[in-house]
Design an enzyme around this catalytic site. Structure first.
Site, mmCIF file in Angstrom:
data_model
loop_
_atom_site.group_PDB
_atom_site.id
_atom_site.type_symbol
_atom_site.label_atom_id
_atom_site.label_comp_id
_atom_site.label_asym_id
_atom_site.label_seq_id
_atom_site.Cartn_x
_atom_site.Cartn_y
_atom_site.Cartn_z
ATOM 1 N N ARG A 185 -9.998 16.759 -3.354
ATOM 2 C CA ARG A 185 -8.930 16.683 -4.183
ATOM 3 C C ARG A 185 -9.190 15.630 -4.489
ATOM 4 N NH1 ARG A 185 -3.864 13.758 -3.891
ATOM 5 N NH2 ARG A 185 -2.819 15.369 -5.319
ATOM 6 N N VAL A 186 -8.489 15.070 -5.306
ATOM 7 C CA VAL A 186 -8.052 14.322 -6.527
ATOM 8 C C VAL A 186 -7.238 14.046 -7.274
ATOM 9 C CG1 VAL A 186 -8.560 12.752 -8.357
ATOM 10 C CG2 VAL A 186 -10.373 12.633 -6.944
ATOM 11 N N GLY A 187 -6.312 13.010 -7.037
ATOM 12 C CA GLY A 187 -4.650 13.704 -7.903
ATOM 13 C C GLY A 187 -4.169 12.540 -8.637
ATOM 14 N N ASP A 188 -3.418 12.493 -9.089
ATOM 15 C CA ASP A 188 -3.091 11.640 -10.543
ATOM 16 C C ASP A 188 -3.442 10.599 -10.900
ATOM 17 O OD1 ASP A 188 -1.449 11.348 -8.400
ATOM 18 O OD2 ASP A 188 0.575 10.031 -10.505
ATOM 19 N N THR A 211 4.598 7.777 -8.462
ATOM 20 C CA THR A 211 4.226 7.970 -7.613
ATOM 21 C C THR A 211 4.320 9.055 -6.836
ATOM 22 O OG1 THR A 211 4.501 7.612 -5.093
ATOM 23 C CG2 THR A 211 6.158 7.167 -6.476
ATOM 24 N N GLY A 212 3.772 10.239 -5.802
ATOM 25 C CA GLY A 212 3.990 11.614 -5.186
ATOM 26 C C GLY A 212 3.503 12.871 -5.797
ATOM 27 N N GLY A 265 0.040 14.207 -7.159
ATOM 28 C CA GLY A 265 -0.049 14.285 -8.505
ATOM 29 C C GLY A 265 -0.389 15.465 -8.703
ATOM 30 N N THR A 323 1.608 5.845 -3.361
ATOM 31 C CA THR A 323 0.712 5.227 -3.698
ATOM 32 C C THR A 323 1.404 3.890 -4.490
ATOM 33 O OG1 THR A 323 0.067 7.595 -4.586
ATOM 34 C CG2 THR A 323 0.040 5.337 -6.234
#
Ligand code: GLY
Length: 337
Positions: free
Chosen positions: A225-228, A248-249, A251, A197
């Site tokens: 799917r949604v991450g951070d 980053t990474g 989420g 990211t």
């Protein structure tokens, strides 16, 4: 006293009481130590920082700088983790997440946005043109199209090829560690990049902070799917009194710890940027010790004095720094494992 002079006097007194070291009458900043500066995640932060730097050195606003900066990564078709050319979800749809936050605590975000190559600019428009913080999916696309963005196919021939390769085994094991190639080759076909990211933080010559974060998320993720990265407080947080942080990474672990907010709050308590990032990754280790060994999460932070630092779970996390001394510095993040 004329009302204009009264206004200027009040503005200057107000600025002084807020500690702003700015010559409001001239509209020019006076030098603030440690400014301007821009930092961002990964090696691909270098060209992104340079676009932000162009804005900052013209006494531009940190908000404009971070938007211009991360757009470079979004436009880079060779980057399979951000913007157009990002790897699709497991059904072949490229969906993007982004958020932005300014020095006044205003923020905007989009999640699961398809067909728009610059989600960061849509996020900014959500912030500036709506009473809301976040738009998702179809509604975010509709908003973007109504506001002049162009619909595009974001799946490039190479990201399509990577997806087709992935489809041969369809292993849904969302372990991310792009930078550690031994993890990568074991777990993804064709030594594909799994994930990262761009998160960017800038402090402008007026001493104001802003941040931006944008991603295509986990490669071959579940649809929806949604991450951070678009979650204010998780992938990004800015408090103009204290500092900013981004991540980053994986989420999911960042969301569980509200990671970027945590980093900023730790800096409020007196932690240095690096110490704050270290404590945030240690929370992940404490909550999920076995998971933490298998995944990557990195935090990056910048405080009001222009001091910066990072910490990651695994080795290999890098970040780019651009300031008066050097415009293309790449540093390795310290790490737990
Ligand atoms: N850190 C980005 C994501 O998990 O999607």
């Amino acid at each position: 006293m004329s009302s204009r002079r009264q206004f200027i006097k009040q503005s200057v007194m107000g600025a002084a009481s807020l500690g702003l070291i700015t010559d409001l009458v001239q509209g020019q900043p006076k030098p603030v130590a440690g400014t301007p500066i821009v930092i961002s995640t990964w090696d691909f932060g270098v060209p992104a920082n340079q676009a932000a730097w162009d804005v900052l050195t013209r006494n531009g606003r940190a908000l404009d700088a971070v938007e211009a900066g991360v757009k470079v990564a979004e436009a880079d078709l060779s980057n399979p983790t951000v913007g157009k050319g990002g790897y699709p979800d497991r059904d072949g749809f490229v969906s993007l997440d982004a958020c932005i936050m300014d020095e006044e605590g205003n923020c905007g975000s989009v999640a699961a946005l398809e067909h728009i190559s610059h989600p960061i600019s849509v996020a900014r428009m959500v912030m500036e043109k709506t009473p809301h913080v976040m738009l998702v999916g179809e509604g975010a696309l509709q908003f973007a199209l109504e506001n002049g963005f162009t619909k595009e196919d974001l799946l490039t021939p190479s990201s399509k090829q990577a997806w087709e390769e992935w489809l041969k085994e369809k292993k849904y094991k969302p372990i991310m560690n792009i930078e550690n190639k031994s993890f990568n080759t074991e777990r993804l076909p064709g030594n594909q990049y799994n994930h990262d990211t761009i998160g960017m933080l800038a402090l402008d010559a007026f001493g104001n902070l802003s941040g931006a974060c944008t991603t295509s998320g986990m490669a071959f993720k579940m649809r929806g799917r949604v991450g951070d990265s678009p979650i204010i407080g998780a992938g990004l947080y800015v408090d103009n009194e204290i500092g900013g942080a981004t991540s980053t990474g994986v989420g999911e672990e960042v969301i569980r710890t509200v990671g970027s907010f945590l980093v900023v709050e730790l800096m409020r308590q007196g932690y240095s940027p690096e110490e704050a990032c270290k404590e945030a990754v240690q929370r992940i280790v404490k909550k999920k010790p076995d998971t933490a060994k298998e995944i990557q999460v990195g935090f990056l932070a910048l405080n009001k004095k222009g001091e910066y630092g990072s910490y990651a779970l695994q080795s290999g996390f890098s970040y780019a720094v651009c300031n008066q001394e050097k415009q293309d510095l790449i540093l390795k993040g310290k790490h737990i494992f």
